[in-house]
Design an enzyme around this catalytic site. Structure first.
Site, short mmCIF file in Angstrom:
data_model
loop_
_atom_site.label_atom_id
_atom_site.label_comp_id
_atom_site.label_asym_id
_atom_site.label_seq_id
_atom_site.Cartn_x
_atom_site.Cartn_y
_atom_site.Cartn_z
N GLY A 166 62.16 53.14 -1.82
CA GLY A 166 60.84 52.55 -1.60
C GLY A 166 60.88 51.29 -0.77
O GLY A 166 59.83 50.68 -0.51
N CYS B 222 72.01 53.93 0.46
CA CYS B 222 70.71 53.63 -0.14
C CYS B 222 70.58 52.14 -0.50
O CYS B 222 70.51 51.30 0.38
CB CYS B 222 70.44 54.54 -1.33
SG CYS B 222 68.68 54.69 -1.72
N GLY C 87 64.97 50.11 -7.19
CA GLY C 87 64.15 48.93 -6.98
C GLY C 87 64.44 48.08 -5.76
O GLY C 87 64.98 48.53 -4.75
N HIS D 277 70.88 59.92 1.52
CA HIS D 277 71.89 60.38 0.57
C HIS D 277 72.71 61.54 1.15
O HIS D 277 72.33 62.71 1.02
CB HIS D 277 71.23 60.82 -0.73
CG HIS D 277 70.75 59.68 -1.57
ND1 HIS D 277 71.48 59.18 -2.63
CD2 HIS D 277 69.65 58.92 -1.48
CE1 HIS D 277 70.83 58.17 -3.17
NE2 HIS D 277 69.71 57.99 -2.48
N SER E 38 68.38 55.79 -9.66
CA SER E 38 67.53 55.11 -8.67
C SER E 38 66.05 55.18 -9.03
O SER E 38 65.24 54.44 -8.49
CB SER E 38 67.75 55.70 -7.28
OG SER E 38 69.06 55.50 -6.83
N ASN F 184 65.64 58.85 -1.19
CA ASN F 184 64.95 58.32 -2.37
C ASN F 184 64.97 56.81 -2.30
O ASN F 184 65.90 56.16 -2.79
CB ASN F 184 65.64 58.81 -3.65
CG ASN F 184 65.14 58.08 -4.88
OD1 ASN F 184 64.02 57.57 -4.90
ND2 ASN F 184 65.96 58.02 -5.92
N GLU G 96 75.33 62.80 0.02
CA GLU G 96 75.88 63.65 -1.04
C GLU G 96 74.91 64.73 -1.50
O GLU G 96 75.26 65.59 -2.31
CB GLU G 96 76.30 62.80 -2.25
CG GLU G 96 75.19 62.42 -3.21
CD GLU G 96 74.22 61.38 -2.69
OE1 GLU G 96 73.19 61.13 -3.35
OE2 GLU G 96 74.49 60.79 -1.63
N GLN H 101 70.98 48.62 1.85
CA GLN H 101 70.08 47.47 1.91
C GLN H 101 70.81 46.17 1.57
O GLN H 101 70.62 45.13 2.22
CB GLN H 101 68.91 47.70 0.97
CG GLN H 101 68.03 48.88 1.35
CD GLN H 101 67.13 49.36 0.24
OE1 GLN H 101 67.07 48.76 -0.83
NE2 GLN H 101 66.42 50.46 0.46
#
Length: 374
Positions: free
Chosen positions: A308, A264, A239, A348, A45, A306, A350, A268
């Site tokens: 953006g 994550c 990204g 996350h 990622s 994690n 995990e 999205q």
């Protein structure tokens, strides 16, 4: 040897070279985790990003060959205040510096990471360059300014696997190491899309009872359905989710045909497939201490994150229920469709690195598949 970190807005930090000698560009971001630097280095990622660790000393327990989240580091460069040259841990096999050199990762140490992080928080994440071969700051600033950011780029194709493969390794324990399920028949067949998948996600799926096959990001929905899975997993990845049109189209075709769980980037992409939209955060969420409220259990969990980009709540229709929110900024952290068996979270569960508060989500996926099967 000297090294320089230059940002596109003209801010320059001078320090010492760490890892490979060379030059690398990427979006400069920061991670607040105090441990887990090895997992961060190997998380796909971070492709396209220069990662700054906020904890002052990194590398104090060394590097081992087991705790990696992918086949190699995918980040552009690594920034630390101090790299520990004498690690101490019974599992350590090499120093951080040696590992970065071995994998060709350019780094810098000895800069004021507090000042850098404050600058990013105030100005926002931006493109930068780390160089141990160029000493002219103005030249580096110019190069950084000419480098594309993450917005609008498909980085998934740079990190996804080339061919499908099977995974049988479970979670790690101190007594037994990683569990091996290769000789066990697991009850739930899961196909996992690799948008930049972390290995500890796969380990948690296996330990939860899933027979997991990982497929490239461009695998069609028709090919996945031919594998007759009990569930489909949408992985994390790097990204901007908006340009990943092929993934969005395949998810739309899978909706209602098989239970879906996304994490994550997968969260999205699922949100976009439901008709939602995403936007870029000022400096993102990266670390192991983000508080999230689970509406269903009415409990707060501390999570590893994690990312953006975030899902725009205003674009979600009435069929999408927001299940989790971030208590720092009220951004969407989880969704579930009211009719279709599909849910996802932005963070996350995990861990690796980070807390284990959210591991219940793997059980929730199992329960969804069991209900759908019956």
């Amino acid at each position: 040897m000297k090294a320089i970190l230059a940002l596109a807005d003209g801010k320059v930090f001078a320090g010492k070279a760490l890892g490979a000698i060379g030059e690398a560009t990427g979006e400069v971001v920061f991670n607040t985790s105090m441990t887990g630097y090895q997992e961060i280095l190997t998380d796909p990622s971070y492709c396209g990003e220069i990662v700054t660790m906020t904890y002052p000393q990194i590398g104090n327990y060394g590097i081992n060959s087991e705790d990696v989240e992918s086949c190699k580091p995918f980040l552009s460069a690594f920034v630390v205040k101090e790299s520990c040259p004498f690690p101490s841990n019974f599992r350590s096999e090499m120093t951080l510096d040696a590992y970065l050199k071995e994998n060709g990762v350019v780094g810098i140490e000895g800069i004021d990471t507090r000042a850098l992080v404050r600058h990013i928080r105030n100005k926002g994440a931006q493109v930068g360059i780390v160089s141990s071969v160029e000493s002219d700051p103005e030249r580096l600033i110019e190069k950084a300014g000419q480098t594309p950011g993450l917005l609008g780029r498909d980085l998934v194709k740079e990190v996804t696997c080339k061919t499908s493969y099977h995974w049988s390794q479970g979670v790690w324990t101190l007594d037994d190491g990683y569990a091996d399920s290769s000789n066990r028949q697991l009850p739930y067949k899961v196909v996992a899309y690799d948008y930049g998948i972390k290995r500890n996600i796969l380990r948690n799926l296996v330990s939860s009872g899933c027979d997991v096959t990982i497929v490239p990001a461009t695998t069609t929905a028709e090919e996945v359905l031919q594998m007759n899975p009990d569930g489909v997993f949408l992985s994390n990845g790097p990204g901007d989710p908006e340009p990943i049109k092929y993934a969005q189209e395949n998810i739309v075709k899978l909706l209602g045909k098989v239970p879906i769980f996304g994490i994550c980037l997968g969260h999205q992409l699922l949100s976009i497939a439901f008709g939602g939209a995403t936007y870029k955060l000022k400096f993102g969420h990266r670390g192991g201490n983000q508080p999230v409220l689970d509406y269903q259990r009415q409990q707060v969990e501390i999570t590893s994150q994690n990312h953006g980009f975030a899902v725009d709540r205003e674009t979600l229709n009435e069929q999408i229920r927001v299940t989790h929110i971030n208590l720092n900024d009220n951004t969407v952290e989880g969704i579930q469709h009211v009719d279709v068996p599909a849910f996802s979270v932005q963070y996350h569960p995990e861990a690796s690195p980070g807390p284990h508060d959210a591991q219940y989500l793997f059980s929730r996926f199992i329960e969804m598949m069991a209900k759908y099967k019956n």
